[in-house]
Design an enzyme around this catalytic site. Structure first.
Site, PDB file in Angstrom:
ATOM      1  N   CYS A 162       0.807  -1.228   0.000  1.00  0.00           N
ATOM      2  CA  CYS A 162       0.000   0.000   0.000  1.00  0.00           C
ATOM      3  C   CYS A 162       0.838   1.275   0.000  1.00  0.00           C
ATOM      4  CB  CYS A 162      -0.935  -0.009   1.195  1.00  0.00           C
ATOM      5  SG  CYS A 162      -1.797  -1.572   1.341  1.00  0.00           S
ATOM      6  N   LYS A 326     -10.029   7.543   0.603  1.00  0.00           N
ATOM      7  CA  LYS A 326     -10.358   6.131   0.297  1.00  0.00           C
ATOM      8  C   LYS A 326     -11.855   5.878   0.473  1.00  0.00           C
ATOM      9  CE  LYS A 326      -5.944   3.811   1.263  1.00  0.00           C
ATOM     10  NZ  LYS A 326      -5.088   4.903   1.759  1.00  0.00           N
ATOM     11  N   PHE A 390       1.341  -2.884   4.554  1.00  0.00           N
ATOM     12  CA  PHE A 390       1.587  -4.213   5.109  1.00  0.00           C
ATOM     13  C   PHE A 390       3.080  -4.483   5.005  1.00  0.00           C
ATOM     14  CE2 PHE A 390      -2.708  -6.594   4.453  1.00  0.00           C
ATOM     15  CZ  PHE A 390      -3.237  -5.920   5.533  1.00  0.00           C
TER      16      PHE A 390
END
Lengths: 402, 85
Positions: A162, A326, A390
């Site tokens: 990400c 988002k 992540f």
């Protein structure tokens, strides 16, 4: 050190097929997330996404191009075309030899993997199209941009989940700042809204089945998006000399690694990236008016991110605005930081702060001004864009109004 | 459609030409088909006739599959169909 500015922007994402359409949607707080229109959606538990709508590849590319361009490459080429046209830059001679393209993507040609696994596993065929590899490779998009625009300098693809886009744009920034390149094409792209791509995310059980509501107490997870955003980064002197319109200046960038957990974020790692970007750009914390949050809409991210911002900014954390777009375009994974940089440019240039939509209930652990549901007008001098991936890889960019 | 006509159709599509413009003595180079176009043509031939074409792009000249002209490709395809059916 060379000053670095942005002279062109382009995008295609769930909010629109251009920067102007995307800005309009962000100003209106419009939601681009809806029912997924993909094969075998009935076998998915998660049936929503920020999908690029009304997209006909044959309207943009011929048969031979489509044979080589996965959807993530198609998105990239369209966004790059818009950015380079706006910038008015032409790559030839020495400029061409030193200019390159650095893009972020987490998955590359996921649709191509998906379709061809179907061919050999589900359909039982023993032959696939010869272009499967050049179509799915993560660097395909960067390479096609280099070929289309005659970019012969340093070009590569960054894959940091990400944070891919922010890491990529950070590399482009460093190359211009250090004098390696006068101009770079940079940004990010992702297209994993296919059966296998959504099923894989489903497995993690962090996905929402109804909406992305960052910072809202009743949030229940993230929603995937797709698309690309591409920018022209250029040295200030070069842009000035050719009379280019400057959208914003890139002033700071920092990267940190949590070195702790493969999925859980760390407040310290995030805070070090934010304060690192401020230090890199010689920015006083009070100068920051807007942060485009990573804001995934998961409990783990949102609480950690707000705590990190509170730690870095102290009392000023209550005065700055922080929103997660988002909620509108979904999480574009490796492409997300690039689309989100658009919200920073809009804040600096147009004085419009994109909202966090879907905000319904305050969360005491996210007690910042998240610009709930409606865009706001405000004069902003410095904007940050957060990305926390992540694997604990964090990358924060700082932009200044010119 | 005969094997010959089907092969010509595949080559014409790859070269973005009309079938009339694909002559039996044309080479792939004459038709503007590069190495990627060649492997895509071979894929299309394998799919069309359900055959395996022995072709290694590393060294096309060493392959048993003669690609020196349109006529040689048609001959080779006919041979493979007879062999593999």
């Amino acid at each position: 050190m060379t000053r670095v500015v942005i002279t062109g922007a382009g995008t295609i994402n769930a909010l629109g097929h251009s920067v102007s359409q995307t800005f309009e949607a962000m100003r209106e707080g419009r939601c681009g997330i809806g029912a997924l229109d993909i094969r075998d959606v009935d076998r998915l538990g998660v049936k929503i996404g920020g999908q690029v709508r009304d997209f006909d590849e044959t309207a943009h590319f011929n048969r031979q191009q489509i044979a080589l361009y996965d959807r993530f490459t198609q998105f990239t080429l369209l966004a790059a075309g818009e950015a380079i046209a706006q910038s008015g830059i032409h790559f030839n001679g020495e400029l061409s030899n030193t200019s390159g393209v650095v893009l972020g993507t987490a998955g590359g040609g996921v649709n191509t993997w998906d379709e061809n696994y179907r061919t050999v596993y589900e359909d039982g065929k023993n032959r696939v199209h010869p272009f499967v590899i050049p179509k799915l490779m993560n660097n395909a998009a960067a390479s096609h941009v280099s070929m289309e625009y005659n970019l012969k300098g340093p070009s590569f693809t960054v894959a940091t989940a990400c944070s891919s886009s922010n890491h990529a744009m950070g590399q482009a920034f460093h190359m211009i700042r250090s004098g390696i390149a006068k101009a770079m094409i940079t940004g990010g792209t992702e297209s994993m809204l296919c059966f296998g791509g959504v099923k894989a995310w489903e497995g993690l059980r962090v996905m929402s089945k109804d909406a992305c509501r960052p910072f809202s107490a009743n949030r229940n997870g993230m929603v995937q998006g797709e698309g690309a955003a591409v920018f022209v980064f250029e040295s200030y002197d070069h842009a000035k000399a050719r009379g280019a319109d400057i959208l914003a200046e890139v002033v700071g960038f920092a990267m940190t690694s949590d070195a702790s957990d493969i999925v859980m974020p760390s407040k310290k790692g995030a805070a070090r990236a934010i304060s690192g970007a401020l230090a890199d750009g010689q920015i006083a914390p009070e100068e920051v008016g807007y942060i485009n949050a990573h804001g995934t809409g998961t409990a783990a991210n949102d609480k950690t991110e707000c705590a990190a911002v509170a730690d870095v900014f102290g009392r000023h954390a209550d005065r700055l605005m922080i929103s997660s777009t988002k909620s509108m375009h979904g999480h574009l994974i490796g492409g997300t930081g690039a689309v989100e940089l658009l919200a920073c440019i809009m804040a600096l240039r147009d004085g419009v702060i994109a909202p966090t939509i879907g905000y319904e209930e305050p969360d005491p652990e996210c007690a910042l001004d998240v610009v709930p549901n409606q865009a706001r007008e405000a004069k902003v001098d410095v904007a940050l864009s957060n990305a926390f991936a992540f694997g604990g890889l964090n990358a924060v960019l700082a932009l200044r109004r010119v | 459609m005969s094997v010959k006509d089907k092969v010509i159709k595949i080559i014409a599509e790859q070269a973005v030409l009309d079938v009339e413009d694909v002559k039996m003595d044309s080479t792939l180079e004459d038709l503007g088909i590069d190495s990627l176009g060649l492997v895509e043509s071979i894929f299309a031939i394998e799919e069309e006739f359900d055959i395996q074409v022995p072709f290694n792009a590393n060294d096309p000249a060493e392959s048993d599959f003669d690609i020196s002209s349109v006529a040689s490709i048609i001959d080779a395809v006919q041979g493979l169909i007879a062999e593999q059916s």
